[in-house]
Design an enzyme around this catalytic site. Structure first.
Site, PDB file in Angstrom:
ATOM      1  N   TYR A 124       9.357  -4.666  -8.994  1.00 31.07           N
ATOM      2  CA  TYR A 124       7.956  -4.200  -9.467  1.00 31.07           C
ATOM      3  C   TYR A 124       7.746  -3.445  -8.631  1.00 31.07           C
ATOM      4  O   TYR A 124       7.686  -2.256  -9.261  1.00 31.07           O
ATOM      5  CB  TYR A 124       7.163  -5.459  -9.681  1.00 31.07           C
ATOM      6  CG  TYR A 124       5.873  -5.426  -9.741  1.00 31.07           C
ATOM      7  CD1 TYR A 124       5.323  -5.101 -11.046  1.00 31.07           C
ATOM      8  CD2 TYR A 124       4.635  -5.472  -8.894  1.00 31.07           C
ATOM      9  CE1 TYR A 124       3.717  -4.249 -11.435  1.00 31.07           C
ATOM     10  CE2 TYR A 124       3.191  -5.093  -8.724  1.00 31.07           C
ATOM     11  CZ  TYR A 124       3.089  -4.485 -10.504  1.00 31.07           C
ATOM     12  OH  TYR A 124       2.325  -4.306 -10.730  1.00 31.07           O
ATOM     13  N   SER A 178       6.990  -1.136 -15.552  1.00 26.49           N
ATOM     14  CA  SER A 178       8.474  -1.333 -14.511  1.00 26.49           C
ATOM     15  C   SER A 178       9.587  -2.567 -15.562  1.00 26.49           C
ATOM     16  O   SER A 178      10.790  -2.041 -14.786  1.00 26.49           O
ATOM     17  CB  SER A 178       7.650  -2.540 -13.453  1.00 26.49           C
ATOM     18  OG  SER A 178       7.311  -3.027 -14.190  1.00 26.49           O
ATOM     19  N   GLY A 213      -1.252   1.519  -4.904  1.00 26.16           N
ATOM     20  CA  GLY A 213      -2.522   0.492  -4.442  1.00 26.16           C
ATOM     21  C   GLY A 213      -3.088   1.510  -4.890  1.00 26.16           C
ATOM     22  O   GLY A 213      -3.249   3.015  -5.200  1.00 26.16           O
ATOM     23  N   CYS A 260      14.587 -10.662   1.693  1.00 25.42           N
ATOM     24  CA  CYS A 260      13.879 -11.322   1.160  1.00 25.42           C
ATOM     25  C   CYS A 260      13.304 -11.894  -0.075  1.00 25.42           C
ATOM     26  O   CYS A 260      13.475 -10.862  -0.895  1.00 25.42           O
ATOM     27  CB  CYS A 260      12.254 -11.312   1.902  1.00 25.42           C
ATOM     28  SG  CYS A 260      11.058 -12.517   1.682  1.00 25.42           S
ATOM     29  N   CYS A 275       1.058  -1.558  -0.297  1.00 30.77           N
ATOM     30  CA  CYS A 275      -0.132   0.506   0.527  1.00 30.77           C
ATOM     31  C   CYS A 275       1.388   1.084   0.053  1.00 30.77           C
ATOM     32  O   CYS A 275       2.439   1.206   0.247  1.00 30.77           O
ATOM     33  CB  CYS A 275      -1.145  -0.331   1.085  1.00 30.77           C
ATOM     34  SG  CYS A 275      -1.484  -1.557   1.419  1.00 30.77           S
ATOM     35  N   ASN A 334       1.348  -0.547   5.920  1.00 38.92           N
ATOM     36  CA  ASN A 334       1.891  -0.706   4.941  1.00 38.92           C
ATOM     37  C   ASN A 334       2.472  -2.016   5.012  1.00 38.92           C
ATOM     38  O   ASN A 334       3.508  -2.248   6.210  1.00 38.92           O
ATOM     39  CB  ASN A 334       2.455   0.088   3.365  1.00 38.92           C
ATOM     40  CG  ASN A 334       3.532  -1.399   2.776  1.00 38.92           C
ATOM     41  OD1 ASN A 334       4.166  -0.630   1.860  1.00 38.92           O
ATOM     42  ND2 ASN A 334       3.020  -1.317   2.007  1.00 38.92           N
ATOM     43  N   GLY A 335       1.813  -3.618   4.724  1.00 37.67           N
ATOM     44  CA  GLY A 335       2.544  -4.326   5.336  1.00 37.67           C
ATOM     45  C   GLY A 335       0.986  -5.381   5.290  1.00 37.67           C
ATOM     46  O   GLY A 335       0.589  -5.877   4.660  1.00 37.67           O
TER      47      GLY A 335
HETATM   48  S1  SF4 Z   1      10.266 -10.714  -1.552  1.00 38.37           S
HETATM   49 FE1  SF4 Z   1       9.339 -11.763   0.442  1.00 38.37          FE
HETATM   50  S2  SF4 Z   1       7.723  -9.878   0.726  1.00 38.37           S
HETATM   51 FE2  SF4 Z   1       8.608  -9.806  -0.966  1.00 38.37          FE
HETATM   52  S3  SF4 Z   1       6.681 -10.329  -1.744  1.00 38.37           S
HETATM   53 FE3  SF4 Z   1       8.026 -11.937  -1.786  1.00 38.37          FE
HETATM   54  S4  SF4 Z   1       8.211 -13.131  -0.343  1.00 38.37           S
HETATM   55 FE4  SF4 Z   1       6.766 -11.024  -0.390  1.00 38.37          FE
END
Ligand code: SF4
Length: 484
Positions: A258, A299, A33, A447, A2, A113-114
């Protein structure tokens, strides 16, 4: 994902002026969003809370807001804003943010956001401390607001201390903005720093936005809120404190792939330059003999430029995206198919009788790519080779993107890359590697769970996380214009 924004000043400002500042920042975050938008404020003298939430794009909300501005009086300490891309609960405006919670003693308006995986546990926990504040619905936003309220109560109405302790109770990702009735503006990021957040402080005014680009557009000097940091402004001074727990930072790599705007910086790294590097590495590991490299706009454009530079194949624009349609990936599910069909036009001159390399940032569900490749073929392309700047998207995200189940993902439902290629009807299909993606960003840890399916940072398996979040919950009521 968001967009959130906030503004507060040392001298109380007219509500409309303060809200305009927040909405101006939010316009620059529209790409995060597009389901609904809202703003909220706390009155500078009475502590009354005002929330406006509508199923509108930000610019439309701003125009409507200005038309109705004679109804909006009073001076405020500041405002917060939110543009919604839902990852839990129902779609649309019914769960729009900001949310307000509290009573005469202590009120808070909050937007985030999350995504909070254990929101039910969080509701339970908050109820055990503050049973007097019943949330309007059971969802992650209300749970977060309720938990911040409850922890503030436990800490003698100290919201900063509450935000310091919050990560002890949360499984998920959050970047928060909130204003309390003290009054105080706070902004915080979870200790793993999944989602971006940045701010600007000029001695008497604070501006907060999800991405640096929103602050850059207003020519503001910016700084990023660090992972686990809490920024607090009470009208006199700005203080920075740290969460009570620390964790290894693992920002979302999909922000680089993205989500974020190319003119933004995340963890001090240019999104645009990172995308160029992703394209360059893709060309090195997945070369192809072709006449033109073209992006799926917008993007993937820097990735296609990178691919072209590294391969020596000329870059060309072959697809035109209708910007008024918005982002298909974050649109409501019942619209995605229709929007994918009509969003793009083909520049025949670029593709006719040529071997085309089509570069995209990712393939999640495969809907858009199928339509695009068949359109490019119909426009006369001799060969269509698809190159994807990220690896196959195989697992859901529990930290803020709307992929509730693995079954939605084309890379999960098909047994091989060749099977995906056949489904898309293209001559070749190749993905980038996780190693290349991570080195394009250049951070020690990120991540990449949606590609690797590794959620070790939470100590939980994908099955456990799916069970805990268990899809989209029901919501209660719609609040488009309230005074609390
Ligand atoms: S990198 Fe991790 S936080 Fe980002 S969209 Fe993928 S799973 Fe979700």
């Amino acid at each position: 994902m968001c967009g959130i924004s906030a503004y507060a000043s040392s001298k109380p400002r007219n509500f409309v002026e303060s809200a305009k500042t927040v909405l101006t920042l939010l316009i620059e975050l529209q790409h995060r969003g597009q389901e609904a938008a809202g703003i909220a404020s706390v009155d500078a003298t009475t502590g009354d809370v005002r929330v406006v939430r509508k199923e509108l794009l930000i610019l439309d909300l701003l125009f409507e807001f200005l038309r109705e501005s004679k109804d909006f009086t009073g001076e405020v300490f500041g405002c917060i804003g939110h543009t919604r891309y839902s990852t839990s609960g129902s779609y649309g405006a019914s769960l729009a943010q900001p949310v307000a919670i509290g009573d005469r003693r202590f009120r808070i308006v909050l937007a985030f956001n999350g995504n909070i995986v254990n929101y039910r546990e969080l509701h339970e926990f908050a109820r055990s401390i503050a049973p007097e504040v019943a949330p309007k619905a059971e969802n992650d936003t209300e749970a977060l607001a309720q938990a911040v309220y409850a922890l503030s109560k436990e800490e003698g109405w100290d919201v900063v201390e509450a935000l310091r302790r919050l990560p002890e109770y949360v499984i998920g990702a959050y970047s928060i903005v909130a204003i309390t009735s003290e009054p105080r503006l706070v902004a915080a990021r979870d200790p793993r720093g999944f989602r971006p957040l940045s701010y600007s402080f000029n001695g008497s005014e604070v501006f907060v936005a999800s991405e640096t680009s929103a602050l850059q557009v207003l020519d503001l000097e910016w700084r990023e809120v660090r992972e686990g940091e809490i920024i607090s402004f009470d009208g006199r001074s700005l203080e920075v404190s740290k969460a009570s727990v620390t964790a290894e930072p693992i920002p979302c790599i999909f922000e680089y792939v993205y989500f974020s705007r190319p003119d933004s910086y995340f963890n001090g790294i240019s999104i645009y330059n990172t995308r160029i590097r992703m394209g360059e590495s893709l060309a090195k590991v997945m070369p192809v003999d072709a006449d033109v490299v073209m992006p799926v706009p917008d993007s993937a454009r820097p990735m296609a430029i990178g691919y072209s530079m590294a391969s020596g194949i000329p870059f060309g624009e072959g697809l035109v995206a209708n910007k008024y349609v918005g982002r298909v990936f974050i649109s409501m599910p019942n619209w995605r198919d229709t929007l994918s069909r009509f969003k793009y036009g083909v520049i025949k001159h670029t593709v006719n009788m040529r071997r085309v390399v089509l570069v995209d940032d990712s393939i999640v569900r495969g809907t858009t790519m199928s339509y695009l490749t068949s359109k490019i073929r119909r426009a006369g392309a001799r060969e269509v080779h698809v190159r994807i700047a990220s690896p196959p998207f195989r697992c859901p995200c529990f930290m803020g993107i709307d992929v509730a189940s693995r079954k939605e993902l084309i890379a999960w439902s098909k047994s091989s890359v060749d099977e995906i290629r056949q489904t898309l009807g293209v001559d070749s299909l190749a993905y980038n590697t996780i190693e290349n993606l991570v080195s394009s960003v250049g951070l020690p840890k990120v991540c990449h769970a949606c590609f690797s399916c590794s959620y070790r940072f939470f100590g939980l398996s994908v099955d456990e996380l799916e069970k805990m979040s268990s899809g989209r919950s029901a919501c209660v009521g719609s609040h488009t214009h309230t005074q609390v």
